[in-house]
Design a protein around this motif. Structure first.
Motif, PDB file in Angstrom:
ATOM      1  N   GLN A  85      16.005  63.906  18.509  1.00 45.69           N
ATOM      2  CA  GLN A  85      17.120  64.630  17.913  1.00 45.69           C
ATOM      3  C   GLN A  85      18.447  64.301  18.608  1.00 45.69           C
ATOM      4  N   THR A  86      18.396  63.373  19.535  1.00 46.27           N
ATOM      5  CA  THR A  86      19.636  62.854  20.110  1.00 46.27           C
ATOM      6  C   THR A  86      20.402  62.130  19.014  1.00 46.27           C
ATOM      7  N   SER A  87      21.634  62.565  18.759  1.00 49.00           N
ATOM      8  CA  SER A  87      22.378  62.024  17.628  1.00 49.00           C
ATOM      9  C   SER A  87      23.786  62.600  17.620  1.00 49.00           C
ATOM     10  N   MET A  88      24.586  62.109  16.663  1.00 50.42           N
ATOM     11  CA  MET A  88      25.873  62.716  16.357  1.00 50.42           C
ATOM     12  C   MET A  88      25.664  63.674  15.187  1.00 50.42           C
ATOM     13  N   TYR A  89      26.124  64.911  15.343  1.00 47.57           N
ATOM     14  CA  TYR A  89      25.979  65.916  14.292  1.00 47.57           C
ATOM     15  C   TYR A  89      27.358  66.241  13.716  1.00 47.57           C
ATOM     16  N   LEU A  90      27.432  66.171  12.399  1.00 41.03           N
ATOM     17  CA  LEU A  90      28.692  66.418  11.700  1.00 41.03           C
ATOM     18  C   LEU A  90      28.532  67.596  10.754  1.00 41.03           C
ATOM     19  N   CYS A  91      29.519  68.468  10.794  1.00 39.26           N
ATOM     20  CA  CYS A  91      29.586  69.601   9.889  1.00 39.26           C
ATOM     21  C   CYS A  91      30.667  69.306   8.845  1.00 39.26           C
ATOM     22  N   ALA A  92      30.457  69.781   7.622  1.00 38.73           N
ATOM     23  CA  ALA A  92      31.450  69.610   6.568  1.00 38.73           C
ATOM     24  C   ALA A  92      31.511  70.861   5.710  1.00 38.73           C
ATOM     25  N   GLN A 100      34.321  66.833   0.435  1.00 41.88           N
ATOM     26  CA  GLN A 100      33.873  67.461   1.668  1.00 41.88           C
ATOM     27  C   GLN A 100      34.830  67.092   2.803  1.00 41.88           C
ATOM     28  N   HIS A 101      35.117  68.074   3.637  1.00 41.17           N
ATOM     29  CA  HIS A 101      35.977  67.869   4.802  1.00 41.17           C
ATOM     30  C   HIS A 101      35.135  68.026   6.055  1.00 41.17           C
ATOM     31  N   PHE A 102      35.295  67.104   6.968  1.00 38.29           N
ATOM     32  CA  PHE A 102      34.406  67.017   8.118  1.00 38.29           C
ATOM     33  C   PHE A 102      35.057  67.494   9.402  1.00 38.29           C
ATOM     34  N   GLY A 103      34.215  68.037  10.275  1.00 38.08           N
ATOM     35  CA  GLY A 103      34.616  68.304  11.645  1.00 38.08           C
ATOM     36  C   GLY A 103      34.579  67.035  12.481  1.00 38.08           C
ATOM     37  N   ASP A 104      34.947  67.155  13.765  1.00 39.09           N
ATOM     38  CA  ASP A 104      35.026  65.988  14.642  1.00 39.09           C
ATOM     39  C   ASP A 104      33.665  65.525  15.148  1.00 39.09           C
ATOM     40  N   GLY A 105      32.644  66.325  14.946  1.00 37.74           N
ATOM     41  CA  GLY A 105      31.310  65.919  15.354  1.00 37.74           C
ATOM     42  C   GLY A 105      30.935  66.429  16.734  1.00 37.74           C
ATOM     43  N   THR A 106      29.637  66.576  16.928  1.00 35.17           N
ATOM     44  CA  THR A 106      29.080  66.919  18.250  1.00 35.17           C
ATOM     45  C   THR A 106      28.086  65.832  18.614  1.00 35.17           C
TER      46      THR A 106
ATOM     47  N   ARG B  36      36.778  57.040   5.580  1.00 35.41           N
ATOM     48  CA  ARG B  36      37.038  56.172   6.735  1.00 35.41           C
ATOM     49  C   ARG B  36      36.703  56.962   7.997  1.00 35.41           C
ATOM     50  N   GLN B  37      36.101  56.257   8.970  1.00 24.96           N
ATOM     51  CA  GLN B  37      35.817  56.877  10.263  1.00 24.96           C
ATOM     52  C   GLN B  37      36.279  55.958  11.384  1.00 24.96           C
ATOM     53  N   ASP B  38      37.180  56.450  12.215  1.00 20.47           N
ATOM     54  CA  ASP B  38      37.586  55.719  13.409  1.00 20.47           C
ATOM     55  C   ASP B  38      36.643  56.085  14.545  1.00 20.47           C
ATOM     56  N   PRO B  39      36.486  55.199  15.528  1.00 19.73           N
ATOM     57  CA  PRO B  39      35.536  55.461  16.617  1.00 19.73           C
ATOM     58  C   PRO B  39      35.798  56.800  17.287  1.00 19.73           C
ATOM     59  N   GLY B  40      34.757  57.600  17.445  1.00 20.64           N
ATOM     60  CA  GLY B  40      34.873  58.890  18.090  1.00 20.64           C
ATOM     61  C   GLY B  40      35.577  59.951  17.267  1.00 20.64           C
ATOM     62  N   LYS B  41      35.891  59.625  16.033  1.00 21.25           N
ATOM     63  CA  LYS B  41      36.627  60.577  15.190  1.00 21.25           C
ATOM     64  C   LYS B  41      35.777  61.023  14.008  1.00 21.25           C
ATOM     65  N   SER B  42      36.334  61.987  13.272  1.00 22.44           N
ATOM     66  CA  SER B  42      35.628  62.503  12.116  1.00 22.44           C
ATOM     67  C   SER B  42      35.824  61.583  10.900  1.00 22.44           C
ATOM     68  N   LEU B  43      35.208  61.948   9.788  1.00 22.57           N
ATOM     69  CA  LEU B  43      35.378  61.191   8.554  1.00 22.57           C
ATOM     70  C   LEU B  43      36.624  61.694   7.824  1.00 22.57           C
ATOM     71  N   CYS B  89      30.767  54.857   1.740  1.00 21.23           N
ATOM     72  CA  CYS B  89      30.799  55.403   0.396  1.00 21.23           C
ATOM     73  C   CYS B  89      29.779  56.544   0.329  1.00 21.23           C
ATOM     74  N   ALA B  90      30.028  57.481  -0.554  1.00 21.40           N
ATOM     75  CA  ALA B  90      29.125  58.622  -0.721  1.00 21.40           C
ATOM     76  C   ALA B  90      29.063  58.951  -2.202  1.00 21.40           C
ATOM     77  N   VAL B  91      27.859  59.176  -2.678  1.00 20.76           N
ATOM     78  CA  VAL B  91      27.639  59.427  -4.098  1.00 20.76           C
ATOM     79  C   VAL B  91      27.180  60.860  -4.292  1.00 20.76           C
ATOM     80  N   ASP B  92      27.793  61.533  -5.237  1.00 20.26           N
ATOM     81  CA  ASP B  92      27.407  62.906  -5.555  1.00 20.26           C
ATOM     82  C   ASP B  92      26.169  62.862  -6.433  1.00 20.26           C
ATOM     83  N   THR B  93      25.106  63.494  -5.986  1.00 21.78           N
ATOM     84  CA  THR B  93      23.864  63.438  -6.755  1.00 21.78           C
ATOM     85  C   THR B  93      23.946  64.249  -8.040  1.00 21.78           C
ATOM     86  N   GLY B  94      24.795  65.257  -8.043  1.00 18.29           N
ATOM     87  CA  GLY B  94      24.894  66.115  -9.229  1.00 18.29           C
ATOM     88  C   GLY B  94      23.657  66.929  -9.485  1.00 18.29           C
TER      89      GLY B  94
END
Lengths: 111, 115
Positions: A85-92, A100-106, B36-43, B89-94
């Motif tokens: 379960q070691t990973s990056m976890y993202l909330c949206a 969807q809007h995302f957090g910065d991740g844990t 888009r995701q930059d290193p160490g940043k969110s989407l 890319c992300a697809v909405d399953t609907g």
């Protein structure tokens, strides 16, 4: 602007511990999501919630549970943490049918 | 089960060049997102494509959607270093009730633009 805040950027825990990841959004969104991100696998949905106290399993729910007691807060729980379960976890979060809007991740490490 | 495939997974390009990232998906959907995701940043959301033939452009990036072919493209024109990032890319399953956008993501394309 939408703000999705995850409680920790980095977390280190031990195998077998119960781990809580917290996520808060400030835009009154109905929907909240938890993903994990692993190299080469993209984002995989763990759980989501479309209302308070409502939850649905995503693609990889095993070993996880969630809690949504208030609309703005969605918690991910690792019942008994394991090294896989070691990973990056993202909330949206999102309004219905919207981006969807995302957090910065844990970044979680399980030793 | 919806599968989303991106290619290439890694892309190294020179500044000033053009290139296209492809996103194929396996079942019907009429809503596709690019992030888009930059290193160490969110989407960060780039585009939402909502219908067949949709085309959106911002700066040096242009995204299109062909729902019949189940294909979206992200075209990069005259690349600059600032475009270096990972693109999803992300697809909405609907498939969900309440239209609450259950999405499936591609594996991501790591783009490096070299001077």
């Amino acid at each position: 602007d939408v703000k999705v805040t995850q409680s920790s950027r980095y977390l280190v825990k031990r195998t077998g511990e119960k781990v809580f990841l917290e996520c808060v959004q400030d835009m009154d969104h109905e929907n909240m999501f938890w993903y994990r991100q692993d190299p080469g696998l993209g984002l995989r949905l763990i759980y989501f919630s479309y209302d308070v106290k409502m939850k649905e399993k995503g693609d990889i729910p095993e070993g996880y549970s969630v809690s949504r007691e208030k609309k703005e807060r969605f918690s991910l729980i690792l019942e008994s943490a394991s090294t896989n379960q070691t990973s990056m976890y993202l909330c949206a979060s999102s309004f219905n049918g919207r981006t969807q809007h995302f957090g910065d991740g844990t970044r979680l490490s399980i030793l | 089960e919806l599968k989303v495939e991106q290619n290439p997974l890694f892309l190294s390009m020179q500044e000033g060049k053009n290139y296209t990232i492809y996103c194929n998906y396996s079942t019907t959907s009429d809503r596709l997102y690019w992030y888009r995701q930059d290193p160490g940043k969110s989407l960060e959301s780039l585009f939402v494509l909502l219908s067949n033939g949709a085309v959106k452009q911002e700066g040096r990036l242009m995204a299109s959607l062909d729902t019949k072919a189940r294909l979206s493209t992200l075209h990069i024109t005259a690349a600059v270093h600032d475009l270096s990032a990972t693109y999803f890319c992300a697809v909405d399953t609907g498939f969900l009730q309440y239209n609450n956008n259950d999405m499936r993501f591609g594996a991501g394309t790591r783009l490096t633009v070299k001077p």
